[in-house]
Design a protein around this motif. Structure first.
Motif, short mmCIF file in Angstrom:
data_model
loop_
_atom_site.label_atom_id
_atom_site.label_comp_id
_atom_site.label_asym_id
_atom_site.label_seq_id
_atom_site.Cartn_x
_atom_site.Cartn_y
_atom_site.Cartn_z
N THR A 283 -24.42 44.32 -19.50
CA THR A 283 -23.29 43.90 -18.68
C THR A 283 -23.68 43.90 -17.20
O THR A 283 -24.61 44.63 -16.81
N ALA A 284 -22.99 43.10 -16.43
CA ALA A 284 -23.17 43.11 -14.97
C ALA A 284 -22.00 43.81 -14.28
O ALA A 284 -21.85 43.72 -13.07
N GLU A 285 -21.20 44.52 -15.08
CA GLU A 285 -19.97 45.16 -14.57
C GLU A 285 -20.25 46.11 -13.41
O GLU A 285 -19.53 46.12 -12.41
N TRP A 286 -21.32 46.90 -13.54
CA TRP A 286 -21.57 47.92 -12.51
C TRP A 286 -22.10 47.30 -11.22
O TRP A 286 -21.86 47.84 -10.14
N TYR A 287 -22.80 46.18 -11.32
CA TYR A 287 -23.24 45.49 -10.11
C TYR A 287 -22.04 44.88 -9.38
O TYR A 287 -21.97 44.93 -8.15
N VAL A 288 -21.11 44.31 -10.14
CA VAL A 288 -19.90 43.76 -9.53
C VAL A 288 -19.10 44.88 -8.86
O VAL A 288 -18.60 44.73 -7.73
N ALA A 289 -19.00 46.02 -9.55
CA ALA A 289 -18.26 47.15 -9.00
C ALA A 289 -18.90 47.66 -7.72
O ALA A 289 -18.22 48.01 -6.75
N PHE B 245 -20.87 45.96 -5.57
CA PHE B 245 -20.80 45.00 -4.47
C PHE B 245 -19.36 44.70 -4.03
O PHE B 245 -19.16 44.00 -3.04
N THR B 246 -18.39 45.25 -4.74
CA THR B 246 -16.99 45.09 -4.32
C THR B 246 -16.38 46.41 -3.87
O THR B 246 -15.20 46.46 -3.56
N ASP B 247 -17.20 47.46 -3.84
CA ASP B 247 -16.73 48.76 -3.38
C ASP B 247 -16.85 48.81 -1.85
O ASP B 247 -17.95 48.70 -1.31
N ALA C 37 -21.61 52.76 -11.04
CA ALA C 37 -21.96 51.75 -10.04
C ALA C 37 -23.12 52.21 -9.18
O ALA C 37 -23.88 51.39 -8.65
#
Length: 261
Positions: free
Chosen positions: A44-50, A52-54, A230
């Motif tokens: 998953t790319a979930e943690w990269y999205v999290a 870069f949006t933190d 993240a």
């Protein structure tokens, strides 16, 4: 290949595996839907999205990039001037002065950080970007200086003499003859200074303040009480950036040459 050589190669491979295993673990965790649990349950790319949006991580990354760029921009002109002055070993005191500038390498960074904290409080720059840049210069200058000195000491001075004999001024000689010849060393030194500043924790922890928290410090704060998956994504990006800089140094200058001075 004889048996002895095979054993040594296997031993070397195990050493590399031991050194890089934590990086592999973090990289795997950064794409694992279950976070830091093993074995991985998918991709998953979930943690990269999290990451870069933190807002806090993005703010810390911005501060780190600004400090790293500023530190590198100040480091390179200084080491060029220092290298030009110290490359001639016949100059009285050149070796002692060189050792003085390289001395921070032999002092624990926690000691340097504490000393800089006390010093910067007196001048009111603790907790500012300026203070972080000045603090990082203490560690980036020695590394970059070794790189540039290695190139300058291996540079044929007769090329500079020829330029001066043809009417070039001292500044023109440095600009059009010396600097192009040591371009690779400047790239290597600049890359090393950038990554040393970007990933520094020990000195930064004494110098950060509200609004000037760097990325390594923010990561530490995230994992102090609870491990946020993240963070593994951010750590992976930092590790890849560091490896990319080392690869750049090897391709443009050669890591072995950096230890010849």
């Amino acid at each position: 290949m004889n048996g002895r050589a095979l054993v040594w190669k296997a031993f070397a491979a195990l050493c590399y595996l031991f050194l890089f295993a934590p990086l592999f673990a973090i990289a795997i965790a950064s794409i694992n839907p279950a976070g830091l649990t093993f074995p991985p349950t998918g991709v998953t790319a979930e943690w990269y999205v999290a990451a870069f949006t933190d807002d806090r991580l993005v703010s810390a990354a911005t501060v780190s990039l600004v400090v790293a760029v500023a530190t590198t921009a100040v480091t390179l002109p200084l080491v060029v001037l220092m290298g030009l002055a110290l490359r001639d070993e016949d100059v009285p005191g050149s070796t002692a002065i060189e050792n003085f500038f390289l001395a921070p390498l032999s002092v624990p960074q926690v000691v340097l950080g504490l000393a800089l904290l006390i010093y910067f409080i007196e001048f009111g720059v603790q907790g500012t970007v300026v203070g972080l840049v000045l603090g990082h210069l203490v560690i980036t200058l020695p590394y970059a200086l070794r790189t540039v000195l290695a190139a300058l000491k291996g540079f044929d001075p007769s090329m500079e003499e020829a330029a001066r004999n043809l009417g070039a001024s001292r500044v023109e000689t440095v600009r059009y003859v010396t600097l192009p010849q040591i371009r690779s060393a400047l790239i290597a030194g600049g890359g090393f200074a950038f990554i040393m500043s970007l990933t520094n924790f020990t000195i930064s922890v004494f110098l950060v303040g509200p609004g000037t928290t760097t990325l390594p410090i923010q990561i530490y704060q995230y994992i102090t009480f609870d491990i946020d998956p993240a963070v593994s994504a951010v750590a992976t990006v930092l590790a890849l950036a560091s490896l990319a800089v080392v690869a750049l140094i090897e391709l443009t200058f050669g890591v072995e040459e950096m230890s010849e001075v």
